[in-house]
Design a protein around this motif. Structure first.
Motif, PDB file in Angstrom:
ATOM      1  N   ARG A 249       0.840  -1.203   0.000  1.00  0.00           N
ATOM      2  CA  ARG A 249       0.000   0.000   0.000  1.00  0.00           C
ATOM      3  C   ARG A 249       0.877   1.255   0.000  1.00  0.00           C
ATOM      4  O   ARG A 249       0.901   2.022   0.962  1.00  0.00           O
ATOM      5  N   GLU A 258      -7.342   2.567  -5.272  1.00  0.00           N
ATOM      6  CA  GLU A 258      -6.494   1.986  -4.233  1.00  0.00           C
ATOM      7  C   GLU A 258      -5.828   3.078  -3.404  1.00  0.00           C
ATOM      8  O   GLU A 258      -5.255   4.019  -3.944  1.00  0.00           O
ATOM      9  N   GLY A 259      -5.892   2.930  -2.082  1.00  0.00           N
ATOM     10  CA  GLY A 259      -5.282   3.895  -1.192  1.00  0.00           C
ATOM     11  C   GLY A 259      -3.851   3.531  -0.854  1.00  0.00           C
ATOM     12  O   GLY A 259      -3.322   2.508  -1.298  1.00  0.00           O
ATOM     13  N   ASP A 281      -7.193   7.281   0.999  1.00  0.00           N
ATOM     14  CA  ASP A 281      -8.088   6.252   0.457  1.00  0.00           C
ATOM     15  C   ASP A 281      -9.408   6.901   0.075  1.00  0.00           C
ATOM     16  O   ASP A 281      -9.853   7.876   0.708  1.00  0.00           O
TER      17      ASP A 281
END
Length: 406
Positions: A249, A258-259, A281
């Motif tokens: 991430r 997508e964060g 996010d």
């Protein structure tokens, strides 16, 4: 040279780089933004409009309605500051009739087609680029130029019917503090658009939820010869903290919705290490869990090493889509405006935020529209003049559609 291009070249000659270190203490964070604000105020007054600069550096103006219909009041907004990541003034940009191939900025730097393949889609356009020593400033002086060009058209064409139109130019968007004090009531619009997007056709009404996390780790320095079971190296603990967040991430591994956790800086020694993260996010629940994860990791390390980790988390802005989803008519106006001008709307979530991210939660629904610029915040920034002009035409087409819909 047309007026829009002249304006853009003038605006980018102002040094309006914002300063995150001063952003919480003074507004605007840099004097250069006030210098540009005064220039914009004067230009608006030259158009015959009433304009003002308030104490925080916001420029406000209104175009009175000339339609007898009961129309909603539309606002258009762009920010005056440029990114603090790089020098914010350019006097000698390149203007290129682009026929393809790499674009040489200087002896060391070029915008290369193999790195930026979308250049192939810009053949035949007129590009404004840097010379490899500063950013260009299209983010967001292209937006200001597009709005001012539309204002000029409106005041010079009284047969162009419209309701009341509100204009604002804002400070310190790049450091996230600009619109904290935006006076929505004074602005007076029912809804607005930020002209602050990128490539031709971008239309955005979803943004990240965003927070900053500042981590301070207190170690214990002991002579390395007698350090066993006593020394706590804060740098080592900081690395452990970062590993707990994983390697997936991160910005370089995410896209779309997508964060990520993004480690902006880490500085320290054995005794003290400071880390700064941004948390992003689109989903609010996931966002809240990510903040909890930061806190939980700190608690784990505090249990392991003995209360040596301090965490301070502050929210920056929220996903404007959570507000705008109940006002999709304003998104549809922008979408239809682009289609009417043979521009393909590119609707996608912003992997970042705009002034609209805050303004939407302050009661002013505010989608984001393209300026035509590319490669913001760096020396490879460029903008096709033709695309900047189309941004200005979208502003006018939205006004036209709203008037015709009533």
């Amino acid at each position: 040279m047309d007026n829009l291009t002249k304006r853009f070249l003038k605006y980018i000659s102002f040094d309006t780089k914002s300063d995150p270190e001063k952003g919480e203490q003074q507004k605007p964070s840099t004097e250069g933004q006030l210098v540009l604000a005064k220039e914009l105020k004067n230009e608006l007054e030259d158009f015959g409009l009433k304009a003002e600069i308030n104490a925080e550096g916001f420029v406000f103006a209104k175009i009175p309605a000339n339609s007898d219909k009961n129309l909603p009041i539309i606002g258009f907004i762009s920010h005056m500051d440029t990114s603090p990541e790089m020098y914010g003034k350019i006097d000698n940009p390149q203007i290129i009739n682009y026929q393809g191939g790499d674009i040489k900025l200087n002896e060391e730097k070029s915008i290369k087609v193999d790195e930026f393949p979308y250049l192939n889609k810009l053949i035949g356009t007129t590009l404004i680029t840097t010379r490899g020593e500063s950013l260009l400033g299209a983010d967001d002086k292209a937006g200001i130029s597009a709005i001012m060009n539309a204002v000029e058209y409106i005041v010079n064409n009284p047969d162009f019917k419209h309701g009341e139109i509100c204009i604002a130019f804002t400070p310190d968007e790049e450091i996230g503090t600009g619109c904290d004090t935006f006076d929505v009531k004074k602005f007076g619009a029912d809804f607005a658009y930020t002209i602050d997007g990128g490539i031709l056709g971008e239309l955005e009404y979803e943004s990240f939820n965003a927070a900053d996390a500042k981590i301070t780790i207190h170690g214990k320095s002991i002579h390395p010869g007698s350090a066993k079971n006593i020394m706590i190296n804060s740098i080592t603990v900081a690395n452990e903290f970062d590993r707990l967040l994983g390697s997936v991430r991160r910005p370089e591994h995410t896209e779309g919705y997508e964060g990520f956790f993004h480690l902006l800086s880490i500085n320290g020694d054995i005794e003290t290490t400071k880390m700064e993260y941004i948390i992003r996010d689109h989903d609010r629940d996931t966002f809240e869990k990510m903040k909890e994860e930061i806190q939980n990791n700190a608690e784990y390390l505090n249990t392991k090493y003995g209360n040596i980790v301090e965490v301070k988390i502050s929210d920056s802005y929220y996903n404007m889509g959570d507000v705008i989803k109940d006002h999709m008519d304003i998104v549809n106006y922008a979408k239809q405006a682009m289609e009417n001008l043979d521009i393909k709307p590119l609707i996608s979530p912003i992997r970042g935020g705009t002034d609209g991210s805050k303004l939407s939660f302050m009661g002013l629904p505010c989608p984001n529209i393209f300026t035509g610029g590319m490669n913001f915040h760096g020396v490879y920034e460029l903008i096709p003049i033709e695309h900047m002009k189309k941004s200005s035409k979208v502003v006018l087409e939205i006004i036209k559609l709203v008037e015709e819909s009533k």
